[in-house]
Design an enzyme around this catalytic site. Sequence first.
Site, mmCIF file in Angstrom:
data_model
loop_
_atom_site.group_PDB
_atom_site.id
_atom_site.type_symbol
_atom_site.label_atom_id
_atom_site.label_comp_id
_atom_site.label_asym_id
_atom_site.label_seq_id
_atom_site.Cartn_x
_atom_site.Cartn_y
_atom_site.Cartn_z
ATOM 1 N N GLY A 21 2.929 -8.109 -7.135
ATOM 2 C CA GLY A 21 3.988 -8.178 -8.123
ATOM 3 C C GLY A 21 3.648 -9.157 -9.233
ATOM 4 N N GLU A 27 5.929 -6.646 2.490
ATOM 5 C CA GLU A 27 6.001 -7.755 3.442
ATOM 6 C C GLU A 27 5.846 -7.272 4.871
ATOM 7 O OE1 GLU A 27 6.370 -10.623 1.179
ATOM 8 O OE2 GLU A 27 4.896 -10.811 2.765
ATOM 9 N N THR A 41 -2.692 -7.346 -0.997
ATOM 10 C CA THR A 41 -2.898 -5.911 -0.778
ATOM 11 C C THR A 41 -3.956 -5.338 -1.715
ATOM 12 O OG1 THR A 41 -0.598 -5.730 -0.083
ATOM 13 C CG2 THR A 41 -1.695 -3.689 -0.679
#
Length: 640
Positions: A183, A426, A144
């Site tokens: 993350g 996701e 992303t």
Amino acid sequence: MSNEVNTDLLKERSTATFDAERLTEFIYKGPEKVKRKRQIQNIVLQDKFLQSFKPTEFYDRDGQYNNAVRRQIYIMDRLEELGFRSETDRLNFREAAAPVELSPFGLHSGMFVPTLERQGTPEQSRKWVPLGKSFKMIGTYAQTELGHGTFIRGLETTATFDPETQEFILDSPTLSSIKYWPGNVAKTVNHCLVMAQLYTQGKCHGTHLFLVQVRSMEDHTIMPGLEIGDIGPKLGFDGVDNGFMKFNKYRIPRMNMLMRYAKVLENGDYIKPKNAKLTYGAMVMVRVWIVMDAFKALSRATVIAVRYSAVRRQSELRPGGEEAQVIDYQTQQYKLFPLLATSYAFLLAAEGMSQIYAKISSDIERGNLEDMPQLHALACGLKAFCTWVGCEGIEVCRMSCGGHGYSHASGIPKIYANIVGACTYEGENTVMMLQTARYLSKSYFRGQRGESLPELIQYLTIDLNVKSTLGEDCSFESLVAAYSHRAARMVATACKLQNANKQKGMPSHDAWNKSTVPFIAATKAHCHLLYAVYGIVENMGEFMQDGYFNQDQISILNRKVLALLEDIRPNAVALVDAFDYPDHLLQSCLGRYDGQVYEALYENSKSSPLNNTDIHSSYYNYIRPMMQKRSKSKDISAKL
Ligand SMILES: CC/C=C\C/C=C\C/C=C\C/C=C\C/C=C\C/C=C\CCCCC(=O)SCCNC(=O)CCNC(=O)[C@H](O)C(C)(C)COP(=O)(O)OP(=O)(O)OC[C@H]1O[C@@H](n2cnc3c(N)ncnc32)[C@H](O)[C@@H]1OP(=O)(O)O
Ligand SMILES: Cc1cc2nc3c(=O)[nH]c(=O)nc-3n(C[C@H](O)[C@H](O)[C@H](O)COP(=O)(O)OP(=O)(O)OC[C@H]3O[C@@H](n4cnc5c(N)ncnc54)[C@H](O)[C@@H]3O)c2cc1C
């Protein structure tokens, strides 16, 4: 804390009409598995270090991240010492040791290493997977960007092949191309799998995955040519260092492109994959896992809310009588019992989804891509449906606990904050549902042409003129037929609208876009083929629109749903006990097995850091000076 069990809970358990332990054994696949799970949970319970942490909400963000790192590394070391080899043992230990905290190594284990295994060549896997599994290489999945998350084909990070040096040059050409959200990228990892637009010989070949070292393996300093940082506080995931990452003509070896499916040769020639979507495989895998995550989150919140509802006495059900257990109010039952049913439905859906994934993903690994579209559609639909319904249900659980539900001491806000992101990550849920909708649309028209359809969607060709045969018994067959009819009718309606739009001369993308709202509803109906009477009553309009049910049948269903509440009532506590979540895993003063809610709330509150001092420093710094200033003021109102 007293070690007595609340008398209301005792009564609930003594009046249950079945043995909750038998259901626990069904859920965990046998008495031996239950025994093993409990043994492992007890090891955690006896572990002084693991029990030394205060609840996560009592730490600031820096503390939460630091604790998460400490705890997870301790868990890794303990797992080595304990020699747990089975995935179930390791998962049971991890879940007990860190029940609400998300691991700073979660994406390393959950996406980075599995993707190296599945998307790397055998040579690449042999080289990198052992480094990942031994945590010499710590990684995440960086796809992303500031400007794009959903639309992967719109990602702007570039990887340009330089045949002179046999390298790819990674670059963030625009502000919107900066990687944003991945993350554990901010402080934890030293490598990333980066999704970037591949350029070679002046041509763009779309997005591909590249292994990129982002920090020194010696001293963890950020590699030259990179800017990396934390994106800041979020609704949840506070212990997770989601970050941003900017590439400035950053070079990596050619062989750092994951080349199992697509390749770039030394001369820069591009070898394309059998299917461009094979690169998306990691996301499909995680969507499948998220269905199980939705089950775990909803079932935990339901355990807390049902047990608390059996303990909480409030208001008079019978005038002048004792205050009633709130679980005896029909409205409380109508809030919670369907969520209990949903939790069990999600468990079965998650297990079914995992089995289908295991089968089709192994076919794909062997080169058989035939069922890839079906897997994609199912994973997208169930991930979206279960996280949407699960999050709505968790919020109902919170509100059904009144004021105490709003406290972190209930455990529910953390459950919600950690799972609600799954409606977005996701694959944003609407977008995921539309992927499934697209599959249903294509399948519907194939069915109309008489082509055979996979078993899971053969219902799309049923006769929509048939009316329900539902009787007083509300038979399983008649309920399944009702859900199939509703979904088939709604898919047909959406497809006819899509076709009508085309007939009006709309280009196909407009014809599609202007039918997506009914397609979302149809796709939810498609995914809803899970649990019964409540779902019909809550969505009656969609079952009645074509007269499928007559008035009498609708009355039967309305009576049935209330009758089911009474059927479930004596077993509600036993049905939540069967999930066998120990107190230290629920982390809830309201959902304790012993029901000693008020004592637990009182003890928990006393440990709040704000109680470390009787008079807070702000009194001396601000309140007292304000009061003194106003006491000198002539203006009476100012004094008030
Ligand atoms: C921080 C974590 C800390 C701790 C974690 C805790 C525990 C660790 C354990 C595990 C960790 C992992 C996960 C589990 C648990 C929790 C998660 C934890 C953290 C969060 C992780 C989140 C990570 C991310 O978010 S990664 C980024 C995710 N991004 C996306 O999902 C993007 C979504 N967008 C897309 O997928 C695509 O853009 C699209 C599918 C929407 C469209 O693609 P595209 O435009 O290329 O195709 P289309 O033109 O639409 O369609 C063309 C045809 O292709 C078919 N298609 C598309 N995709 C696929 C596919 N994947 N497979 C098969 N076929 C596909 C499509 O159907 C079309 O076919 P048709 O026949 O032509 O119609
Ligand atoms: C907690 C968390 C952890 C994350 N971890 C990671 C990670 O580790 N790695 C990583 O790479 N990313 C990560 N992400 C990013 C995440 O994958 C993206 O945010 C997600 O894919 C959604 O994309 P987006 O943000 O671009 O949303 P957008 O697509 O911009 O969504 C905005 C709105 O646009 C709508 N929309 C978009 N496209 C369409 C369409 N075609 N049709 C109809 N409506 C549309 C959506 O439905 C939504 O309502 C994480 C995000 C969160 C919240």
